[in-house]
Enzyme design. Structure first.
Site, PDB file in Angstrom:
ATOM      1  N   ASP A 100     -20.880  40.874 -30.142  1.00  0.00           N
ATOM      2  CA  ASP A 100     -20.581  41.426 -28.771  1.00  0.00           C
ATOM      3  C   ASP A 100     -20.375  42.839 -28.376  1.00  0.00           C
ATOM      4  OD1 ASP A 100     -19.968  40.597 -25.952  1.00  0.00           O
ATOM      5  OD2 ASP A 100     -17.980  41.489 -26.266  1.00  0.00           O
ATOM      6  N   GLU A 150     -25.542  42.902 -30.072  1.00  0.00           N
ATOM      7  CA  GLU A 150     -25.739  43.296 -28.694  1.00  0.00           C
ATOM      8  C   GLU A 150     -25.666  44.662 -28.441  1.00  0.00           C
ATOM      9  OE1 GLU A 150     -24.015  41.686 -24.319  1.00  0.00           O
ATOM     10  OE2 GLU A 150     -22.591  42.229 -25.890  1.00  0.00           O
TER      11      GLU A 150
END
Length: 701
Positions: free
Chosen positions: A343, A379
């Site tokens: 993330d 990401e």
């Protein structure tokens, strides 16, 4: 209670046949106490007097798995200089393998006095916060080994542990929403029918239910609020025993592996749940604030925040970086997971301020003999300056390709000047990845993900509808590149509903048949809706859980058909980019490995690409043009395919190319009706508005 010196390695609590060794890193601490809790909550504190290399440690004979514990760390209270020690706060072990309990919000879990952030609060937090748990590392893996599916054969399914199974009618009620449910035969059968090879689980590291959400009657559903990087989230277990929770997670992994499914974890190493300078003290802040967090230069009371959550983990500090690497290795070696999706990964590359792909974190991953061998998915952005880094991660990494999402959405809703970029995304985004020596599989392709509209909502709403989040619809992305087809939300208009269904099939066809690695959002294949909520992070309810009873079974079978086509034909999952050069085809002459065609079957020209209003295109994929070998070194040959796309408002007459391409074309996929199952060279095919047709030239595979 007898306390032996023990060892500074490894960090955390590690039990053997005779007792447990405890080890905690803290650079600035002046004293550390180990806090032990009996079953009735009675606390016993033991001072750790052994310190080596800033690691405080001790060994307790007779203490074993199931023991609840925490730490009290004493030192200077000087927030202006980044020091926030408070011995009255019970702190989680950053290396805890299991975590019990929950946070009871109120003054005791905050190290400062409400309204006076520089004044220390000495309320005891022990009865208001989590406890670490010693676990038994033993587990019968029964010879488990991960499938080790190559990227080019992978189909990823992004799923939420609870949302996937909470309403599944075939899962026993006591297991719904748990790790055990993810591996239930009914869930596994569904995944295998879709051709899924990897389940990417949204955060399962222990996370915190936010105070601000609890005050609104909401919950942190997504889980991007980690507090324990080694512990499976305790609310996702079907048992209350923390040791059994770890075993249940392992059992899930083992069962998925048995069925050929990999397990990828969505991990949040960029920040923790302790938030900004007004956040609670649960673990890292009270152990060594200055070591674990990025603080503002010249203003150490406050935190650098590249994540929008209040803090950023300090990857410049060796022990903080060690925590991340130790956690990654643990989940691979002890929990048998097959990869990670990071993330806001750009935050981990910020050595100073700029994103640096040569940062210490990437260097550590590159040389690590365990972590470097699993799937690593970034990401590739964060919220800081220069944070959008799609295409810029190191060669061993793959990336969520946000440009694929945006381009494909724009193409199918009819935006102008998208044809050329659509072609780039369809063929693996060489413009983003080839310059660094990467291949098409560097692109994790997706149209929808947890953050944003579901697929059904993407074709049903122009605007977000996040009122249920309690922020007056101010939260969430406002530019969704969505199109409601003339009606906002549900409608009984059969023409609108038919077009919405066709658009969903168009998106899924584009996703599954593009070069790269496709990722499906859980429930998209079932027609799942969140009723226009595009930021459902706080909605732990039927709004976000998959409603299996309302499944669009026709759409499920359509996705399964696409997956079978992809799996059966390597031309859709090339390991190298197209080069456009001619490929000899025996007596049939030569054709390029890829050819772009206008509806009249003529080759696309520069003017056609630059027209700005193009909505329709054909692409020929040459089955003889695969520059790769199979596992035994034999050349890979496949059937050739012709894919026809019409994103316009009106039907288009497509002339099939001459017999030099193929004599006969067989219909494999159509998102709207066509007039026949087979066509011959030179036939004119009427392609409906907003539709896709996939044709195969048989006989070469």
């Amino acid at each position: 209670m007898e306390l032996w010196p023990g060892s500074p390695h490894p960090l955390g609590a590690h039990a053997d046949a005779n007792g447990t060794n405890f080890a905690l890193f803290s650079d600035g601490a002046e004293a550390v106490h180990l806090c032990l809790f009996d079953a009735d909550g009675t606390e016993t504190r033991l001072q750790l007097t052994e310190v080596d290399g800033y690691v405080w440690h001790g060994y307790l004979p007779g203490v074993g798995p199931g023991q609840h514990y925490g730490y009290s760390v004493d030192g200077p209270w000087d927030p202006a200089n980044g020091l926030r020690f408070n011995a009255n706060k019970l702190l989680l072990d950053p290396y805890a393998r299991a975590i019990a309990g929950a946070v009871t919000w109120g003054q005791p879990v905050y190290a400062y006095q409400f309204g006076e952030p520089l004044t220390r609060n000495d309320d005891d937090s022990a009865s208001h916060t989590y406890r670490s748990v010693v676990v038994d590392a033993g587990f019968d893996w029964q010879g488990d080994a991960g499938p080790d599916t190559p990227y080019h054969q992978s189909v990823i399914y992004e799923a939420h542990v609870k949302g996937l199974s909470k309403l599944h009618p075939d899962v026993p009620e006591h297991q719904r929403g748990s790790y055990a449910a993810v591996a239930h035969p009914a869930v596994v059968a569904h995944l295998k029918n879709l051709g899924v090879t990897a389940v990417e689980l949204m955060p399962v590291h222990q996370f915190v239910q936010d105070d601000s959400l609890a005050a609104k009657g909401l919950r942190n559903y997504w889980g991007y609020n980690t507090i324990g990087f080694f512990a499976p989230h305790n609310e996702y277990a079907s048992t209350a025993d923390p040791c059994d929770q770890v075993r249940e997670f392992k059992g899930m992994v083992r069962e998925l592996h048995r069925n050929g499914l990999e397990v990828i974890l969505d991990v949040v190493y960029n920040h923790t749940a302790e938030g900004n300078h007004l956040g609670p003290t649960l673990s890292f802040r009270g152990i060594d604030n200055d070591a674990y967090y990025r603080l503002m230069d010249g203003d150490k009371e406050h935190y650098l925040d590249y994540t929008g959550t209040g803090n950023s983990l300090n990857v410049r500090q060796p022990h903080s970086l060690q925590l991340i690497m130790d956690s990654l290795r643990y989940w691979v070696t002890e929990m048998h997971v097959d990869g990670f999706r990071f993330d806001l990964a750009a935050t981990l590359a910020r050595e100073f301020y700029d994103v640096d792909k040569l940062s210490s974190f990437f260097e550590m991953v590159q040389q690590d003999p365990v972590v470097s061998r699993v799937k690593l998915i970034a990401e590739p952005w964060d919220l800081g300056p220069g944070g959008y880094q799609v295409g810029n991660f190191p060669p061993q990494w793959t990336e969520w390709n946000g440009k694929f999402r945006d381009t494909v959405r724009d193409f199918w809703r009819g935006e102008s000047a998208t044809l050329g970029e659509f072609a780039s995304r369809l063929t693996g985004s060489s413009d983003l990845y080839e310059h660094s020596g990467r291949r098409p599989v560097a692109s994790i392709n997706f149209v929808t993900a947890h953050d944003g509209f579901t697929l059904a909502d993407l074709v049903s709403y122009n605007d977000k509808h996040n009122e249920a989040n309690g922020e007056e619809n101010r939260d969430g992305e406002s530019n969704n590149r969505s199109w409601n087809l003339g009606v906002e939300g549900p409608t009984e208009d059969p023409a609108v509903n038919a077009l919405r269904a066709r658009q969903q099939r168009n998106f899924l066809t584009t996703l599954l048949l593009s070069q790269g690695v496709p990722m499906i959002l859980h429930g998209d294949e079932l027609g799942r809706t969140q009723h226009g909520n595009n930021n459902a992070y706080a909605q732990d309810s039927a709004l976000t859980w998959i409603n299996w009873d309302a499944a669009d079974t026709g759409l499920v079978e359509f996705v399964a058909q696409l997956a079978r086509l992809r799996a059966g034909h390597p031309v859709f999952r090339r390991r190298r980019f197209f080069d456009g050069r001619p490929v000899e085809r025996g007596d049939d002459g030569a054709l390029p490995d890829i050819a772009w065609l206008r509806p009249d079957a003529a080759a696309m020209t520069g003017a056609d690409w630059d027209s700005g209003f193009g909505r329709s295109i054909g692409v020929f994929l040459n089955g003889d043009g695969l520059p790769e070998c199979d596992d035994r070194g034999r050349p890979v040959v496949d059937d050739s395919f012709l894919m026809l796309f019409n994103a316009g408002d009106d039907p288009v007459d497509f002339t099939l190319p001459d017999s030099g391409y193929a004599e006969t074309w067989v219909v494999e996929i159509h998102t709207d009706g066509v007039s026949a199952d087979t066509f011959t060279a030179g036939n004119v095919v009427v392609l409906a508005a907003r539709s896709t047709l996939v044709l195969r030239a048989p006989g070469r595979s």
